[in-house]
Design a protein around this motif. Sequence first.
Motif, mmCIF file in Angstrom:
data_model
loop_
_atom_site.group_PDB
_atom_site.id
_atom_site.type_symbol
_atom_site.label_atom_id
_atom_site.label_comp_id
_atom_site.label_asym_id
_atom_site.label_seq_id
_atom_site.Cartn_x
_atom_site.Cartn_y
_atom_site.Cartn_z
ATOM 1 N N ASP A 229 0.742 -1.783 -0.052
ATOM 2 C CA ASP A 229 -0.178 -0.030 0.196
ATOM 3 C C ASP A 229 1.047 1.528 0.241
ATOM 4 O O ASP A 229 0.714 1.912 -0.469
ATOM 5 N N ALA A 230 1.606 1.299 0.583
ATOM 6 C CA ALA A 230 2.914 1.971 1.178
ATOM 7 C C ALA A 230 3.258 2.062 -0.304
ATOM 8 O O ALA A 230 3.758 3.733 -1.058
ATOM 9 N N ALA A 233 0.922 4.138 -2.779
ATOM 10 C CA ALA A 233 0.590 5.748 -2.285
ATOM 11 C C ALA A 233 1.710 6.613 -3.512
ATOM 12 O O ALA A 233 1.834 7.400 -3.623
ATOM 13 N N ARG A 234 3.029 5.487 -3.930
ATOM 14 C CA ARG A 234 4.096 6.782 -4.806
ATOM 15 C C ARG A 234 4.017 6.732 -5.511
ATOM 16 O O ARG A 234 4.759 7.091 -6.154
ATOM 17 N N THR A 235 3.125 5.832 -6.521
ATOM 18 C CA THR A 235 3.157 5.248 -8.807
ATOM 19 C C THR A 235 1.898 6.372 -8.140
ATOM 20 O O THR A 235 0.497 5.835 -7.966
ATOM 21 N N PRO A 236 2.229 6.584 -9.756
ATOM 22 C CA PRO A 236 1.226 7.876 -10.264
ATOM 23 C C PRO A 236 -0.021 6.708 -10.432
ATOM 24 O O PRO A 236 -0.831 7.389 -10.710
ATOM 25 N N LEU A 237 0.243 5.488 -11.190
ATOM 26 C CA LEU A 237 -0.936 4.904 -11.475
ATOM 27 C C LEU A 237 -1.867 4.010 -10.530
ATOM 28 O O LEU A 237 -2.626 3.349 -10.497
ATOM 29 N N GLY A 238 -1.135 4.232 -8.751
ATOM 30 C CA GLY A 238 -1.594 3.785 -8.324
ATOM 31 C C GLY A 238 -2.083 1.839 -7.706
ATOM 32 O O GLY A 238 -2.870 2.063 -7.166
ATOM 33 N N ARG A 239 -1.466 1.734 -8.350
ATOM 34 C CA ARG A 239 -1.827 -0.083 -8.704
ATOM 35 C C ARG A 239 0.191 -0.249 -8.718
ATOM 36 O O ARG A 239 1.284 0.009 -9.315
ATOM 37 N N ALA A 240 0.085 -1.764 -7.761
ATOM 38 C CA ALA A 240 1.335 -2.759 -8.178
ATOM 39 C C ALA A 240 1.159 -3.349 -9.523
ATOM 40 O O ALA A 240 0.184 -3.679 -10.484
ATOM 41 N N ALA A 241 2.406 -4.036 -10.622
ATOM 42 C CA ALA A 241 2.359 -4.690 -11.612
ATOM 43 C C ALA A 241 1.908 -5.597 -11.338
ATOM 44 O O ALA A 241 2.223 -6.608 -10.949
#
Length: 274
Positions: A229-230, A233-241
């Motif tokens: 989650d942290a 939160a730092r990723t503009p796309l808002g999710r993991a790949a």
Amino acid sequence: MNKIVENDVVPPTASLSPVPASGGLLAGKVAFVTGAGRGIGAAAARLFAEEGARVLLAARSQDQLEAVAGEIRAAGGVAEHVVCDLADPVSVRAAVDRAVQVFGRLDVAFNNGATGQPPGPLDELAEADFDQLYAVNLKGAWVAMSAEIAAMRATAGRGAIVNTSSVGALTANPQLPAYGALKRALNALTASAAATYGPENVRVNAVAPGTTLTELLREWDERSPGTVDALNARTPLGRAAEPREIAEAAAWLLSDRASYVTGAVLRVDGGMLA
């Protein structure tokens, strides 16, 4: 000790298997993939086969390799496997040689296999853990690249290599300092190889994944709840790949569509370092 185990049955005509000249990003190519038992490597092996490559899967786990190779064959692809420990240079060279023995050539390689470190500051990392990280994540990649280039020279006469780096190698990495440092060294090795072997028409690039839902990341999140989650939160796309999203980038870099790309470290990070 040599830690290499071949699958028991190799089709005698494997090296002569017909592959259409068109119809896939990697059609007609023989691909070698390390770390192919799970995560990004397994996703890449599946994708490369879907895109027309004949794939030699390498990893430490026989069971995982058999499962992934079986899935590929069940879907109509061509895949064989070999158990390989990246910390054992003899094993690595033998695995690359196996690709040529089975399929008659080597065109592309995805050096994805790696090991992680326990998260924490550098002074808390055991020396034995650092040595293992070096043996697998840097020396193992160097040995693999050396063997792959020799195989490409001797068979295809050209080729492409992609190494798996990390966005953690492109900035300060307090939680994974040794991992980040060795991946940064891998970036330098990638650039040097690109400059050295470009005149021989061998391209060498790297992908730098951001937060990716691999087993290693899930284990980290279990030990330290809230990690994913942290990072999101730092990723503009808002999710993991998903692992396949990283594999897609590697497939493009290995394909002829990236014919003028070499020496690059391609961030696949959802904009994390934008």
